[in-house]
Design a protein around this motif. Structure first.
Motif: not given
Length: 295
Positions: A171, A173, A181-183, A219, A225
């Motif tokens: 993640e 953040r 948040v980008y995953r 994570c 997220p």
């Protein structure tokens, strides 16, 4: 009448750090028998933020104190002093001598241990001795970084946890914005090593701010997220106590349909040796024929 004065040399410490997290301090100078070495955590205000280590004779005019690896101390920066135990005697800052950090280079703790403890003695900007401590449980150690067009790939190793915990994601953040948040998926191998590729374009989407700082966490994939506690990605298993001004990575252009202004991105280590990504966007110039402030 002639007056004379005696200048007392400040105490100086030669330090040896071992791979398990222990440090041996050999004090020379104004540190007579009966003195103790005091480590005081910067900014701390509780009893847990002060550690007192007895100083014992070590020959050749030296006194020795040992911080065992088995003694757990909180994460932070600890300034080093000597004192004679009398509250009225005060404390005297220690100057750094020889620091033997060879055992910290390419350190590889047991991946099965529940936590990773790191202590590195270092000189402060004003020439005094301090100890940088990390205590991570679990920990994600950043290894090799490679780069392609508009993306970075990281290889690392997990400590205190493993692939049995289920699928993982990285993640990114956005600092100061909990909902941004980008995953991206993470590959975790049986030996605890992991790999992920992070594209820069999604980190530039949506907002018009000129700078963005994205902190990187591992994570569980099934967590909401931004809601999991996560494992902060960082690099602490070596002899470099402050990587921010030492490790430099390529500044790459960020391109794609989601990018509306010239933007660059690069990873960097924070003051805590954690890994983040910085995006910089060029300032918006007024359109031709318009003045700033016009509607």
């Amino acid at each position: 009448m002639t007056s004379t004065s005696t200048r007392t040399e400040p105490p100086r410490a030669d330090c040896i750090a071992d791979s398990a997290g222990g440090i041996t301090f050999d004090i020379v100078g104004d540190a007579s028998p009966g003195a103790v070495l005091v480590l005081r955590r910067r900014g701390g205000k509780t009893a847990a933020d002060v550690m007192r280590l007895p100083l014992t004779p070590a020959g050749e005019g030296r006194l020795r104190a040992v911080l065992p690896s088995t003694v757990e101390i909180p994460e932070g920066r600890w300034d080093a002093f000597t004192t004679h135990g009398d509250e009225d005697a005060g404390e005297q800052r220690i100057e750094p001598g020889i620091r033997d950090l060879r055992s910290l280079v390419d350190r590889a703790p047991d991946p099965g241990r529940a936590q990773v403890a790191v202590r590195i003695p270092y000189p402060t900007l004003d020439g005094k001795l301090a100890v940088r401590c990390w205590l991570r449980a679990p920990h994600a150690e950043a290894g090799t970084l490679t780069f392609a067009r508009g993306e970075m790939t990281l290889e690392g190793r997990l400590y205190g946890t493993g692939p049995g915990g289920g699928a993982m994601v990285v993640e990114a953040r956005l600092r100061g914005a909990k909902k941004d948040v980008y995953r991206a998926p993470v590959t975790v191998r049986d030996d605890g090593t992991f790999t992920f590729t992070l594209e820069y374009e999604p980190l530039a989407e949506g907002r018009g701010d000129e700078q963005r700082l994205w902190d990187l966490w591992l994570c569980p994939a099934d967590a909401e997220p931004g809601q999991a506690a996560g494992i902060r990605v960082g690099r602490i298993l070596d002899d470099v106590w402050d990587k921010k001004g030492v490790f430099r990575y390529p500044v790459l252009p960020v391109q794609g349909p989601k990018v509306t202004r010239p933007t660059t991105a690069y990873p960097y280590f924070t003051v805590d040796n954690d890994l983040s990504v910085r995006l910089d966007t060029a300032k918006q110039e007024p359109e031709q024929g318009q003045e700033q402030g016009q509607k």
